[in-house]
Design an enzyme around this catalytic site. Structure first.
Site, short mmCIF file in Angstrom:
data_model
loop_
_atom_site.label_atom_id
_atom_site.label_comp_id
_atom_site.label_asym_id
_atom_site.label_seq_id
_atom_site.Cartn_x
_atom_site.Cartn_y
_atom_site.Cartn_z
N LYS A 190 0.83 -1.21 0.00
CA LYS A 190 0.00 0.00 0.00
C LYS A 190 0.86 1.25 0.00
O LYS A 190 1.91 1.30 0.64
CB LYS A 190 -0.87 0.00 1.27
CG LYS A 190 -1.64 1.29 1.51
CD LYS A 190 -2.28 1.33 2.90
CE LYS A 190 -1.56 2.27 3.83
NZ LYS A 190 -2.22 2.44 5.13
N THR A 221 -10.65 6.32 7.85
CA THR A 221 -11.55 6.58 6.71
C THR A 221 -11.81 5.30 5.92
O THR A 221 -12.55 5.32 4.93
CB THR A 221 -10.94 7.61 5.74
OG1 THR A 221 -9.77 7.02 5.15
CG2 THR A 221 -10.56 8.89 6.47
C1 R5P Z 1 -1.63 3.12 8.56
O1 R5P Z 1 -0.42 2.98 8.51
C2 R5P Z 1 -2.48 2.54 9.64
O2 R5P Z 1 -1.95 1.34 10.10
C3 R5P Z 1 -3.90 2.32 9.16
O3 R5P Z 1 -3.88 1.38 8.10
C4 R5P Z 1 -4.48 3.60 8.64
O4 R5P Z 1 -4.19 4.64 9.50
C5 R5P Z 1 -5.97 3.47 8.49
O5 R5P Z 1 -6.47 4.70 8.02
P1 R5P Z 1 -7.61 4.73 6.94
O6 R5P Z 1 -8.71 3.87 7.49
O7 R5P Z 1 -7.99 6.18 6.85
O8 R5P Z 1 -7.05 4.21 5.67
#
Ligand code: R5P
Length: 301
Positions: A190, A221
């Site tokens: 990702k 989000t």
């Molecule tokens: C990112 O590094 C975290 O581990 C989460 O995957 C992320 O913060 C989730 O945020 P969102 O739901 O906005 O993608």
């Protein structure tokens, strides 16, 4: 030995009460409201002199208000003669600001840790975004994890399940989770584009024909979950998808993103008050027993 005092702020009274009851005490009485000009007004209505005080306050939105309330509660305890003040912070906001990957930005995790260092004697934190966040604190930190509770909740998983980390940063967490269930692990690649948008470009590991159990620290989000699910389906994973996360914030547009996806179960803890009435297959695992056990352990030490 006298019992600990468990004092809740306004961010998550239900959890504070559940922790207090699991510890075997009543939640400490306090008054919290606002002065006419909008300032927070805090007043203890419990004797805390020479007591071991545990303030339960989740740093959910509005984050600044809940942080300030925690600081004021701690100051009130300190000035009333508390022997020791521990902040039990089930969700630590700003923990994702743990590195400066572009110029001109602050180290938000460090800023928050600095103010908490001044206010508290010790902190209990749950599933931090990354281990280095603990190093931002100078006070002793008890870093506890809800991952075993979440793993327990999915123990009746499909025989062809695979644990999936939605990004490289969460790979170690997913590996531990997979090991505890005796399952294989896969990792989604990702990249974050903005605060709300991410792109997933592929999967490392075998997912074709497998039922994914996505494991993350936060659903904010839900851009990360959405991107991971789409990549997993493209790679041939089955539609029997489970999502586990320690912190379920469900910030817009999370529901719009999650609703159309073939997700069977979304399991989060109550580190923030669980949203009710969402059109999602939500399940909540309570942190109260884990936090109460941690309070008892610290109190007895
Ligand atoms: C990112 O590094 C975290 O581990 C989460 O995957 C992320 O913060 C989730 O945020 P969102 O739901 O906005 O993608």
């Amino acid at each position: 030995m006298p019992s600990p005092v468990v004092l809740g702020g306004t961010s998550h009274p239900a959890l504070a009460e559940a922790v207090a009851r699991a510890v075997g005490v009543e939640p400490a009485a306090r008054l919290i409201d606002r002065f006419p000009d909008g300032e927070h007004r805090v007043q203890l209505q419990t004797e805390v002199r020479d007591q071991d005080v545990f303030i339960v306050q989740s740093l959910r939105a509005p984050v600044g208000d809940h942080l300030l309330e925690l600081l004021l509660l701690s100051d009130a305890c300190r000035r009333a003669g508390a022997a020791r003040i521990t902040g039990v912070i089930p969700y630590l906001a700003y923990a994702r600001q743990d590195r400066r990957d572009v110029t001109g930005v602050p180290l938000g995790a460090r800023v928050v840790a600095d103010v908490l260092d001044r206010a508290l004697d010790r902190a209990v934190l749950v599933d931090l975004h990354s281990p280095p966040v603990e190093g931002c604190f100078s006070i002793p930190v008890e870093h506890v994890s809800a991952m075993s509770l979440l793993a327990e909740a999915v123990r009746d998983h499909a025989p062809n399940a695979v644990v999936v980390s939605p990004d490289l940063g969460a790979a170690k967490r997913a590996e531990r989770f997979a090991r505890s269930l005796g399952l294989p692990v896969a990792i989604v690649h990702k990249s974050r584009l903005t605060g709300t948008d991410v792109a997933a470009s592929g999967v490392i590991g075998e997912v074709a024909g497998h039922a994914p159990i996505l494991v993350d620290d936060i659903i904010s989000t839900a851009g990360t979950v959405e991107a991971a699910v789409r990549v997993l389906l493209d790679a041939g994973a089955t539609e029997e998808i489970t999502v586990c996360a320690a912190h379920g914030l469900f910030v817009p547009p999370a529901v719009r993103r999650l609703q159309p996806l073939p997700i069977r179960r979304i399991i989060v803890t109550d580190s923030v008050p669980p949203p009710t009435g969402l059109p999602l297959p939500m399940e909540t695992v309570s942190l109260a027993p884990l936090l109460a056990e941690t309070v008892r352990r610290i109190h007895g030490s």
